[in-house]
Design a protein around this motif. Structure first.
Motif, PDB file in Angstrom:
ATOM      1  N   MET A  17     -14.155  -6.000 -51.046  1.00 17.29           N
ATOM      2  CA  MET A  17     -14.360  -4.557 -50.967  1.00 17.29           C
ATOM      3  C   MET A  17     -14.292  -3.931 -52.355  1.00 17.29           C
ATOM      4  N   LEU A  18     -15.261  -3.074 -52.655  1.00 15.49           N
ATOM      5  CA  LEU A  18     -15.283  -2.285 -53.886  1.00 15.49           C
ATOM      6  C   LEU A  18     -14.874  -0.860 -53.511  1.00 15.49           C
ATOM      7  N   HIS A  19     -13.877  -0.337 -54.201  1.00 14.25           N
ATOM      8  CA  HIS A  19     -13.320   0.977 -53.862  1.00 14.25           C
ATOM      9  C   HIS A  19     -12.988   1.719 -55.146  1.00 14.25           C
ATOM     10  N   ARG A  20     -12.927   3.026 -55.091  1.00  7.92           N
ATOM     11  CA  ARG A  20     -12.627   3.796 -56.304  1.00  7.92           C
ATOM     12  C   ARG A  20     -11.129   3.969 -56.542  1.00  7.92           C
ATOM     13  N   ARG A  21     -10.303   3.591 -55.571  1.00  9.00           N
ATOM     14  CA  ARG A  21      -8.851   3.710 -55.734  1.00  9.00           C
ATOM     15  C   ARG A  21      -8.161   2.679 -54.845  1.00  9.00           C
ATOM     16  N   THR A  22      -6.875   2.528 -55.020  1.00  8.64           N
ATOM     17  CA  THR A  22      -6.126   1.608 -54.162  1.00  8.64           C
ATOM     18  C   THR A  22      -5.990   2.226 -52.777  1.00  8.64           C
ATOM     19  N   PRO A  23      -6.464   1.553 -51.744  1.00  6.98           N
ATOM     20  CA  PRO A  23      -6.418   2.103 -50.382  1.00  6.98           C
ATOM     21  C   PRO A  23      -5.081   1.808 -49.687  1.00  6.98           C
ATOM     22  N   TYR A  24      -4.025   2.484 -50.110  1.00  5.52           N
ATOM     23  CA  TYR A  24      -2.680   2.195 -49.613  1.00  5.52           C
ATOM     24  C   TYR A  24      -2.548   2.217 -48.087  1.00  5.52           C
ATOM     25  N   PRO A  25      -3.095   3.213 -47.375  1.00  6.58           N
ATOM     26  CA  PRO A  25      -2.975   3.180 -45.904  1.00  6.58           C
ATOM     27  C   PRO A  25      -3.603   1.924 -45.293  1.00  6.58           C
ATOM     28  N   LEU A  26      -4.731   1.495 -45.855  1.00  4.40           N
ATOM     29  CA  LEU A  26      -5.401   0.287 -45.360  1.00  4.40           C
ATOM     30  C   LEU A  26      -4.530  -0.948 -45.578  1.00  4.40           C
ATOM     31  N   LEU A  27      -3.887  -1.043 -46.719  1.00 11.08           N
ATOM     32  CA  LEU A  27      -3.081  -2.222 -47.036  1.00 11.08           C
ATOM     33  C   LEU A  27      -1.973  -2.433 -46.011  1.00 11.08           C
ATOM     34  N   GLN A  28      -1.354  -1.369 -45.570  1.00 11.45           N
ATOM     35  CA  GLN A  28      -0.313  -1.471 -44.547  1.00 11.45           C
ATOM     36  C   GLN A  28      -0.910  -1.953 -43.225  1.00 11.45           C
ATOM     37  N   ILE A  29      -2.058  -1.422 -42.849  1.00  9.15           N
ATOM     38  CA  ILE A  29      -2.741  -1.837 -41.615  1.00  9.15           C
ATOM     39  C   ILE A  29      -3.102  -3.316 -41.681  1.00  9.15           C
ATOM     40  N   TYR A  65      -3.832  -9.849 -41.714  1.00  9.46           N
ATOM     41  CA  TYR A  65      -4.699 -10.025 -42.872  1.00  9.46           C
ATOM     42  C   TYR A  65      -3.854 -10.009 -44.136  1.00  9.46           C
ATOM     43  N   ASP A  66      -4.352 -10.679 -45.140  1.00 15.13           N
ATOM     44  CA  ASP A  66      -3.718 -10.656 -46.445  1.00 15.13           C
ATOM     45  C   ASP A  66      -4.767 -10.182 -47.439  1.00 15.13           C
ATOM     46  N   PHE A  67      -4.346  -9.817 -48.639  1.00 18.14           N
ATOM     47  CA  PHE A  67      -5.277  -9.247 -49.595  1.00 18.14           C
ATOM     48  C   PHE A  67      -4.807  -9.489 -51.021  1.00 18.14           C
ATOM     49  N   LYS A  68      -5.747  -9.318 -51.930  1.00 21.01           N
ATOM     50  CA  LYS A  68      -5.458  -9.362 -53.356  1.00 21.01           C
ATOM     51  C   LYS A  68      -6.264  -8.251 -54.003  1.00 21.01           C
ATOM     52  N   GLU A 112     -11.270  -3.714 -56.839  1.00 17.74           N
ATOM     53  CA  GLU A 112     -11.848  -4.679 -55.916  1.00 17.74           C
ATOM     54  C   GLU A 112     -10.693  -5.209 -55.093  1.00 17.74           C
ATOM     55  N   VAL A 113     -10.904  -5.335 -53.806  1.00 17.01           N
ATOM     56  CA  VAL A 113      -9.879  -5.870 -52.916  1.00 17.01           C
ATOM     57  C   VAL A 113     -10.494  -7.029 -52.153  1.00 17.01           C
ATOM     58  N   LEU A 114      -9.856  -8.185 -52.228  1.00 12.93           N
ATOM     59  CA  LEU A 114     -10.256  -9.348 -51.439  1.00 12.93           C
ATOM     60  C   LEU A 114      -9.369  -9.379 -50.212  1.00 12.93           C
ATOM     61  N   ILE A 115      -9.970  -9.528 -49.036  1.00 14.51           N
ATOM     62  CA  ILE A 115      -9.236  -9.497 -47.770  1.00 14.51           C
ATOM     63  C   ILE A 115      -9.609 -10.720 -46.953  1.00 14.51           C
ATOM     64  N   TRP A 116      -8.596 -11.403 -46.398  1.00 15.96           N
ATOM     65  CA  TRP A 116      -8.827 -12.579 -45.571  1.00 15.96           C
ATOM     66  C   TRP A 116      -7.776 -12.643 -44.480  1.00 15.96           C
ATOM     67  N   LYS A 117      -8.053 -13.467 -43.467  1.00 16.92           N
ATOM     68  CA  LYS A 117      -7.086 -13.660 -42.388  1.00 16.92           C
ATOM     69  C   LYS A 117      -5.915 -14.480 -42.910  1.00 16.92           C
ATOM     70  N   THR A 118      -4.725 -14.037 -42.617  1.00 18.20           N
ATOM     71  CA  THR A 118      -3.507 -14.670 -43.126  1.00 18.20           C
ATOM     72  C   THR A 118      -3.438 -16.152 -42.798  1.00 18.20           C
ATOM     73  N   ASP A 119      -3.884 -16.539 -41.619  1.00 18.81           N
ATOM     74  CA  ASP A 119      -3.768 -17.944 -41.204  1.00 18.81           C
ATOM     75  C   ASP A 119      -4.908 -18.828 -41.716  1.00 18.81           C
ATOM     76  N   ASP A 120      -5.811 -18.287 -42.503  1.00 13.94           N
ATOM     77  CA  ASP A 120      -6.920 -19.050 -43.088  1.00 13.94           C
ATOM     78  C   ASP A 120      -6.479 -19.548 -44.471  1.00 13.94           C
ATOM     79  N   LEU A 121      -5.794 -20.669 -44.496  1.00 13.51           N
ATOM     80  CA  LEU A 121      -5.148 -21.153 -45.713  1.00 13.51           C
ATOM     81  C   LEU A 121      -6.125 -21.533 -46.820  1.00 13.51           C
TER      82      LEU A 121
END
Length: 85
Positions: free
Chosen positions: A36-48, A54-57, A67-76
């Motif tokens: 995901m490309l975003h103009r700011r850190t999406p703090y509400p999304l990160l909690q969700i 899901y996990d993210f970097k 840029e936020v990389l998002i993946w399923k937590t159990d996808d090692l």
């Protein structure tokens, strides 16, 4: 290498980025991640994300504010790949 789904929400107004990301999360399977490309850190999304398996970097690139990389937590294997980025 995992499949990358790219979503640019950097020009969208609130709450569209949040809604677009939630829709794309339904398309994530094992072996894929959302870039995901975003103009700011999406703090509400990160909690969700944390609350829903899901996990993210967060990356700080030149071409977008965030840029936020998002993946399923159990996808090692995808997690290992994204953490190296």
């Amino acid at each position: 290498m995992p499949e990358e789904l790219v979503l640019d929400v950097s020009t969208l107004e609130h709450p569209q980025p949040f809604e677009e990301v939630l829709e794309c999360l339904n398309k994530l399977n094992a072996g894929s991640y959302l870039h995901m490309l975003h103009r700011r850190t999406p703090y509400p999304l990160l909690q969700i994300l944390n609350e829903n398996g899901y996990d993210f970097k967060i990356l700080k690139p030149d071409k977008a504010d965030f840029e936020v990389l998002i993946w399923k937590t159990d996808d090692l294997s995808t997690a290992r790949y994204c953490q190296r980025q």
